[in-house]
Motif scaffolding. Sequence first.
Motif, PDB file in Angstrom:
ATOM      1  N   ASN A 100      38.850  45.224  40.616  1.00  0.00           N
ATOM      2  CA  ASN A 100      39.265  46.595  40.347  1.00  0.00           C
ATOM      3  C   ASN A 100      40.367  46.974  41.333  1.00  0.00           C
ATOM      4  O   ASN A 100      40.162  46.881  42.555  1.00  0.00           O
ATOM      5  N   LEU A 101      41.520  47.385  40.809  1.00  0.00           N
ATOM      6  CA  LEU A 101      42.632  47.801  41.640  1.00  0.00           C
ATOM      7  C   LEU A 101      42.704  49.329  41.678  1.00  0.00           C
ATOM      8  O   LEU A 101      41.918  50.021  41.029  1.00  0.00           O
ATOM      9  N   GLU A 102      43.665  49.837  42.413  1.00  0.00           N
ATOM     10  CA  GLU A 102      43.858  51.279  42.493  1.00  0.00           C
ATOM     11  C   GLU A 102      44.295  51.848  41.138  1.00  0.00           C
ATOM     12  O   GLU A 102      44.820  51.127  40.280  1.00  0.00           O
ATOM     13  N   SER A 131      46.790  46.194  50.323  1.00  0.00           N
ATOM     14  CA  SER A 131      46.245  45.672  49.079  1.00  0.00           C
ATOM     15  C   SER A 131      45.857  46.796  48.130  1.00  0.00           C
ATOM     16  O   SER A 131      45.343  47.845  48.543  1.00  0.00           O
ATOM     17  N   GLN A 132      46.086  46.575  46.832  1.00  0.00           N
ATOM     18  CA  GLN A 132      45.666  47.533  45.817  1.00  0.00           C
ATOM     19  C   GLN A 132      44.264  47.221  45.295  1.00  0.00           C
ATOM     20  O   GLN A 132      43.722  47.967  44.484  1.00  0.00           O
ATOM     21  N   ARG A 133      43.660  46.109  45.756  1.00  0.00           N
ATOM     22  CA  ARG A 133      42.315  45.759  45.313  1.00  0.00           C
ATOM     23  C   ARG A 133      41.285  46.604  46.045  1.00  0.00           C
ATOM     24  O   ARG A 133      41.287  46.695  47.262  1.00  0.00           O
ATOM     25  N   GLN A 134      40.380  47.211  45.278  1.00  0.00           N
ATOM     26  CA  GLN A 134      39.314  48.011  45.860  1.00  0.00           C
ATOM     27  C   GLN A 134      37.994  47.248  45.912  1.00  0.00           C
ATOM     28  O   GLN A 134      37.230  47.386  46.863  1.00  0.00           O
ATOM     29  N   PHE A 135      37.725  46.481  44.870  1.00  0.00           N
ATOM     30  CA  PHE A 135      36.478  45.727  44.805  1.00  0.00           C
ATOM     31  C   PHE A 135      36.670  44.525  43.899  1.00  0.00           C
ATOM     32  O   PHE A 135      37.380  44.587  42.896  1.00  0.00           O
ATOM     33  N   GLY A 136      36.043  43.412  44.260  1.00  0.00           N
ATOM     34  CA  GLY A 136      36.125  42.218  43.433  1.00  0.00           C
ATOM     35  C   GLY A 136      34.810  41.465  43.406  1.00  0.00           C
ATOM     36  O   GLY A 136      34.029  41.528  44.360  1.00  0.00           O
ATOM     37  N   LEU A 137      34.574  40.778  42.310  1.00  0.00           N
ATOM     38  CA  LEU A 137      33.407  39.910  42.216  1.00  0.00           C
ATOM     39  C   LEU A 137      33.781  38.663  41.424  1.00  0.00           C
ATOM     40  O   LEU A 137      34.709  38.684  40.606  1.00  0.00           O
ATOM     41  N   SER A 138      33.086  37.579  41.673  1.00  0.00           N
ATOM     42  CA  SER A 138      33.375  36.337  40.965  1.00  0.00           C
ATOM     43  C   SER A 138      32.104  35.525  40.808  1.00  0.00           C
ATOM     44  O   SER A 138      31.161  35.639  41.602  1.00  0.00           O
ATOM     45  N   LEU A 139      32.072  34.693  39.750  1.00  0.00           N
ATOM     46  CA  LEU A 139      31.015  33.729  39.499  1.00  0.00           C
ATOM     47  C   LEU A 139      31.657  32.358  39.339  1.00  0.00           C
ATOM     48  O   LEU A 139      32.684  32.225  38.691  1.00  0.00           O
ATOM     49  N   SER A 150      59.098  53.483  45.717  1.00  0.00           N
ATOM     50  CA  SER A 150      60.330  53.873  46.413  1.00  0.00           C
ATOM     51  C   SER A 150      61.472  52.917  46.128  1.00  0.00           C
ATOM     52  O   SER A 150      62.630  53.232  46.379  1.00  0.00           O
ATOM     53  N   ARG A 151      61.151  51.734  45.563  1.00  0.00           N
ATOM     54  CA  ARG A 151      62.181  50.746  45.274  1.00  0.00           C
ATOM     55  C   ARG A 151      62.707  50.887  43.841  1.00  0.00           C
ATOM     56  O   ARG A 151      63.479  50.072  43.378  1.00  0.00           O
ATOM     57  N   GLY A 152      62.249  51.947  43.120  1.00  0.00           N
ATOM     58  CA  GLY A 152      62.901  52.275  41.858  1.00  0.00           C
ATOM     59  C   GLY A 152      62.148  51.952  40.597  1.00  0.00           C
ATOM     60  O   GLY A 152      62.640  52.201  39.517  1.00  0.00           O
ATOM     61  N   GLY A 153      60.931  51.413  40.639  1.00  0.00           N
ATOM     62  CA  GLY A 153      60.215  51.097  39.412  1.00  0.00           C
ATOM     63  C   GLY A 153      58.748  50.873  39.676  1.00  0.00           C
ATOM     64  O   GLY A 153      58.358  50.538  40.794  1.00  0.00           O
ATOM     65  N   PRO A 154      57.903  51.086  38.672  1.00  0.00           N
ATOM     66  CA  PRO A 154      56.474  50.839  38.870  1.00  0.00           C
ATOM     67  C   PRO A 154      56.196  49.356  39.065  1.00  0.00           C
ATOM     68  O   PRO A 154      56.823  48.508  38.432  1.00  0.00           O
ATOM     69  N   ALA A 155      55.277  49.042  39.964  1.00  0.00           N
ATOM     70  CA  ALA A 155      54.928  47.643  40.232  1.00  0.00           C
ATOM     71  C   ALA A 155      53.487  47.559  40.681  1.00  0.00           C
ATOM     72  O   ALA A 155      52.941  48.488  41.265  1.00  0.00           O
ATOM     73  N   LEU A 156      52.863  46.433  40.375  1.00  0.00           N
ATOM     74  CA  LEU A 156      51.508  46.146  40.812  1.00  0.00           C
ATOM     75  C   LEU A 156      51.544  45.029  41.833  1.00  0.00           C
ATOM     76  O   LEU A 156      52.396  44.138  41.775  1.00  0.00           O
ATOM     77  N   LEU A 157      50.601  45.083  42.775  1.00  0.00           N
ATOM     78  CA  LEU A 157      50.444  44.001  43.744  1.00  0.00           C
ATOM     79  C   LEU A 157      49.184  43.236  43.342  1.00  0.00           C
ATOM     80  O   LEU A 157      48.068  43.673  43.606  1.00  0.00           O
ATOM     81  N   VAL A 216      49.928  52.699  33.710  1.00  0.00           N
ATOM     82  CA  VAL A 216      51.148  52.341  34.432  1.00  0.00           C
ATOM     83  C   VAL A 216      51.165  53.102  35.757  1.00  0.00           C
ATOM     84  O   VAL A 216      50.983  54.320  35.771  1.00  0.00           O
ATOM     85  N   PRO A 217      51.351  52.411  36.877  1.00  0.00           N
ATOM     86  CA  PRO A 217      51.313  53.086  38.183  1.00  0.00           C
ATOM     87  C   PRO A 217      52.549  53.940  38.409  1.00  0.00           C
ATOM     88  O   PRO A 217      53.556  53.817  37.701  1.00  0.00           O
TER      89      PRO A 217
END
Length: 287
Positions: free
Chosen positions: A63-65, A273-281, A105-112, A100-101
């Motif tokens: 889960n990201l922001e 980081s834009q990650r708030q929580f993660g899980l994996s199996l 400041s660099r001119g366009g929406p972006a995800l990390l 869409v985020p």
Amino acid sequence: MTLRTLAKTIAAIALAASASAFPGAAVAQELDDPADNENPQTAPGVNPKDNITKAEVIFQHDNLENGVSVTTMALKYDIAFDANWGANIEMPISNLRGPVPPVTSRGGPALLVEDTERPVTGSPGATFDAFGIGDLRLRSRNVRTYGRVSVLSAVELVVPTATDDLIGTGKWQINPVVGAVYAFDQQTFAFAGYKHYFSIAGDDQREDINRSEGQALFARLFTNATWVLGDIKYSKSHTGLEAETLDLEGEYGTMLSRSVALSGRVGTSFLDSQRQFGLSLNLRKIF
């Protein structure tokens, strides 16, 4: 069937197989004999120095922001050529979706995503949904053991096979890795390693990749064929947003049989980081 439904189905099958085939402490009893007590490999594949042949199915959800989520099913195959040399191939299938985020400041929406910038098209507040194959990863490794210390070196080739810009980096990469494992005893070890990400070619419209990553983990294996592991990872990008991220994760796993293992991880991230929580199996078959 969606990727998430498929992942839940595989996990349910694995857990059901565990409950029916190995009730109670059956696995521990099967492995708890004199021969196994002399062998530290009660849970092969957990220690980074374990150079073995195995196949894995890895389900991961982050889960990201701002309500964005990433769900990935990775298929991975490792082969050991001999005691020291090995290689693996990994192919992810991903679904990235959400609103869409805001414009950066660099001119366009972006995800990390995975510490790499991903361009997003559309007006802020609109939704996107990208599904497809991710970048192919090919790795070669070498392991040398000197008493309690094992030295690892590897190189990773990333091929930009992603079917969507949001899912892949758009760049060919050569990523070297070095690290070492220290065995406190047969069941306890610590690992420290460094990996550098370099892009060497690819889409000129995508940001070049130049990132440093340090990792440390500590693990304890138990005689009942289970284990616990703590993992900390720091990453610093030297291009683009120049993001710094810190990931903290914990893992618990168990051997379902002598050649099948199931483990789960939970974690969160800090700094940029834009990650708030993660899980994996992770479902692993050892050959």
